[in-house]
Design a protein around this motif. Structure first.
Motif, PDB file in Angstrom:
ATOM      1  N   TYR A 166       7.395  21.117  34.730  1.00  0.00           N
ATOM      2  CA  TYR A 166       8.745  21.591  34.616  1.00  0.00           C
ATOM      3  C   TYR A 166       9.018  22.489  33.520  1.00  0.00           C
ATOM      4  O   TYR A 166       9.937  23.303  33.707  1.00  0.00           O
ATOM      5  CB  TYR A 166       9.753  20.600  34.721  1.00  0.00           C
ATOM      6  CG  TYR A 166       9.766  19.528  33.715  1.00  0.00           C
ATOM      7  CD1 TYR A 166      10.588  20.014  32.613  1.00  0.00           C
ATOM      8  CD2 TYR A 166       9.294  18.334  33.903  1.00  0.00           C
ATOM      9  CE1 TYR A 166      10.737  19.045  31.561  1.00  0.00           C
ATOM     10  CE2 TYR A 166       9.281  17.361  32.631  1.00  0.00           C
ATOM     11  CZ  TYR A 166       9.781  17.741  31.581  1.00  0.00           C
ATOM     12  OH  TYR A 166      10.102  16.838  30.428  1.00  0.00           O
ATOM     13  N   MET A 193      10.714  21.271  41.992  1.00  0.00           N
ATOM     14  CA  MET A 193      12.277  20.585  42.532  1.00  0.00           C
ATOM     15  C   MET A 193      12.042  19.506  43.370  1.00  0.00           C
ATOM     16  O   MET A 193      12.615  18.495  43.397  1.00  0.00           O
ATOM     17  CB  MET A 193      13.091  21.508  42.843  1.00  0.00           C
ATOM     18  CG  MET A 193      13.625  22.589  41.611  1.00  0.00           C
ATOM     19  SD  MET A 193      15.031  23.569  42.240  1.00  0.00           S
ATOM     20  CE  MET A 193      14.084  24.810  43.174  1.00  0.00           C
ATOM     21  N   GLY A 196      10.342  16.517  41.770  1.00  0.00           N
ATOM     22  CA  GLY A 196      11.515  15.793  40.929  1.00  0.00           C
ATOM     23  C   GLY A 196      12.648  15.220  41.762  1.00  0.00           C
ATOM     24  O   GLY A 196      13.605  14.705  41.098  1.00  0.00           O
ATOM     25  N   TYR A 198      15.273  16.926  43.001  1.00  0.00           N
ATOM     26  CA  TYR A 198      16.532  17.421  42.443  1.00  0.00           C
ATOM     27  C   TYR A 198      17.541  17.369  43.424  1.00  0.00           C
ATOM     28  O   TYR A 198      17.218  18.063  44.350  1.00  0.00           O
ATOM     29  CB  TYR A 198      16.043  18.570  41.636  1.00  0.00           C
ATOM     30  CG  TYR A 198      17.271  19.412  41.110  1.00  0.00           C
ATOM     31  CD1 TYR A 198      18.201  18.793  40.097  1.00  0.00           C
ATOM     32  CD2 TYR A 198      17.380  20.765  41.553  1.00  0.00           C
ATOM     33  CE1 TYR A 198      18.790  19.468  39.547  1.00  0.00           C
ATOM     34  CE2 TYR A 198      18.625  21.465  41.182  1.00  0.00           C
ATOM     35  CZ  TYR A 198      19.631  20.654  40.072  1.00  0.00           C
ATOM     36  OH  TYR A 198      20.380  21.498  39.521  1.00  0.00           O
ATOM     37  N   ARG A 234      18.469  27.418  41.210  1.00  0.00           N
ATOM     38  CA  ARG A 234      18.457  26.199  41.131  1.00  0.00           C
ATOM     39  C   ARG A 234      17.281  25.527  40.295  1.00  0.00           C
ATOM     40  O   ARG A 234      17.482  24.400  39.711  1.00  0.00           O
ATOM     41  CB  ARG A 234      18.020  25.795  42.643  1.00  0.00           C
ATOM     42  CG  ARG A 234      19.141  25.803  43.524  1.00  0.00           C
ATOM     43  CD  ARG A 234      18.713  25.696  45.049  1.00  0.00           C
ATOM     44  NE  ARG A 234      19.779  25.483  45.849  1.00  0.00           N
ATOM     45  CZ  ARG A 234      19.792  25.712  47.275  1.00  0.00           C
ATOM     46  NH1 ARG A 234      18.602  26.276  47.868  1.00  0.00           N
ATOM     47  NH2 ARG A 234      20.811  25.607  47.997  1.00  0.00           N
ATOM     48  N   TYR A 238      17.606  22.664  37.253  1.00  0.00           N
ATOM     49  CA  TYR A 238      16.677  21.554  37.268  1.00  0.00           C
ATOM     50  C   TYR A 238      16.189  21.526  35.927  1.00  0.00           C
ATOM     51  O   TYR A 238      15.964  20.401  35.248  1.00  0.00           O
ATOM     52  CB  TYR A 238      15.631  21.907  38.372  1.00  0.00           C
ATOM     53  CG  TYR A 238      14.654  20.631  38.332  1.00  0.00           C
ATOM     54  CD1 TYR A 238      14.887  19.476  38.556  1.00  0.00           C
ATOM     55  CD2 TYR A 238      13.216  20.998  38.138  1.00  0.00           C
ATOM     56  CE1 TYR A 238      13.992  18.337  38.569  1.00  0.00           C
ATOM     57  CE2 TYR A 238      12.300  20.177  38.080  1.00  0.00           C
ATOM     58  CZ  TYR A 238      12.784  18.883  38.249  1.00  0.00           C
ATOM     59  OH  TYR A 238      11.742  17.650  38.329  1.00  0.00           O
ATOM     60  N   THR A 241      18.334  19.967  33.331  1.00  0.00           N
ATOM     61  CA  THR A 241      18.544  18.365  33.275  1.00  0.00           C
ATOM     62  C   THR A 241      17.356  17.871  32.797  1.00  0.00           C
ATOM     63  O   THR A 241      17.414  16.808  32.513  1.00  0.00           O
ATOM     64  CB  THR A 241      18.519  18.083  35.077  1.00  0.00           C
ATOM     65  OG1 THR A 241      17.277  18.355  35.614  1.00  0.00           O
ATOM     66  CG2 THR A 241      19.898  18.749  35.608  1.00  0.00           C
ATOM     67  N   LYS A 242      16.121  18.220  33.113  1.00  0.00           N
ATOM     68  CA  LYS A 242      15.054  17.689  32.602  1.00  0.00           C
ATOM     69  C   LYS A 242      14.916  17.940  31.030  1.00  0.00           C
ATOM     70  O   LYS A 242      14.232  17.113  30.273  1.00  0.00           O
ATOM     71  CB  LYS A 242      13.752  18.409  33.005  1.00  0.00           C
ATOM     72  CG  LYS A 242      13.694  18.170  34.539  1.00  0.00           C
ATOM     73  CD  LYS A 242      13.147  16.732  35.108  1.00  0.00           C
ATOM     74  CE  LYS A 242      11.965  16.386  34.638  1.00  0.00           C
ATOM     75  NZ  LYS A 242      11.703  14.931  35.306  1.00  0.00           N
TER      76      LYS A 242
END
Length: 244
Positions: A166, A193, A196, A198, A234, A238, A241-242
């Motif tokens: 990612y 994604m 993960g 997501y 998106r 994502y 967030t990681k």
């Protein structure tokens, strides 16, 4: 191997469906050119000439596997192992049915990228173990290779998916933005994604169409500006967030 076997089954079913229902449509010149582009690899620079020479010298075993001797493999540096693994799959795998030609392939964002090494080679257990053991270093080498050559070859895409890299999302988005031609970069973003899990992507129509129960290896969404922008939006979210 299990994943490839599943893919082969799906392809066989799809191919059989084409044979029963209708003759496969002829691909356009643009589609054929794009398919060729999709299968291009990127050669890492690390010990490239040395690694190529070593690969050429390997003798196949009785099952047509082409495995470098442990002593030689272990003597390679991490960077040289990266090049070797990026260019060569040690395990032979019987090729399955040929994918029928697709119309307007260049205008589609698929749920899966083409098989690595022409579907006739797979990474061995030690090659897969290398990617995992040196994941941080591999991410760094992937970034340097793809940004240096401004190309994310099929082999690099498979490595990125294998280690769920990612961290490379911004790099791949930047390279994609330079030409807006390599729709498989968007496929990799969606795969990351999906792996993960997501939430916003998992709940989307794109995820259902590409990875849902009714999907297959040929499933795609149209590569129009709206879908391209949505995938990037998106994937960027994502990535954030990681990084928290």
């Amino acid at each position: 191997m299990r994943k490839l076997f599943s893919i082969c089954i799906v392809l066989s079913i799809v191919t059989a469906g084409f044979a029963q229902d209708q003759a496969a449509p002829a691909a356009s010149q643009a589609s054929e050119k794009y398919r060729e582009y999709r299968n291009q690899i990127t050669e890492p620079k690390y010990g490239l000439a040395k690694v190529k020479k070593l690969i050429k010298a390997i003798k196949p075993d009785g099952e047509d596997n082409v495995i470098m001797a442990n002593k030689t493999y272990n003597a390679l540096s991490v960077e040289e192992k990266f090049t070797y693994n990026a260019l060569h799959g040690e395990v032979f795998s019987q090729n399955c049915d040929v994918m029928p030609p697709m119309v307007d392939e260049e205008k589609k964002i698929f749920g899966h990228i083409p098989g690595n090494f022409g579907d006739e080679e797979q990474w061995s257990e030690r090659q897969l173990a290398f990617f995992k053991k040196y994941r941080s270093k591999v991410v760094s080498l992937l970034r340097e290779t793809m940004t240096g050559q401004k190309h994310v070859g099929l082999n690099l895409k498979h490595i990125a998916i294998e280690i769920q890299a990612y961290e490379l999302i911004p790099d791949m988005i930047k390279i994609y933005g330079q030409k807006h031609y390599d729709q498989d970069i968007l496929t990799v973003l969606m795969d990351l994604m999906h792996q993960g899990k997501y939430g916003p992507f998992m709940k989307s129509q794109s995820c259902e169409k590409l990875f849902g129960d009714a999907s297959n290896y040929r499933s795609f969404i149209v590569a129009n500006p709206e879908n391209q922008a949505l995938v990037i939006e998106r994937a960027t979210a994502y990535y954030k967030t990681k990084r928290r």
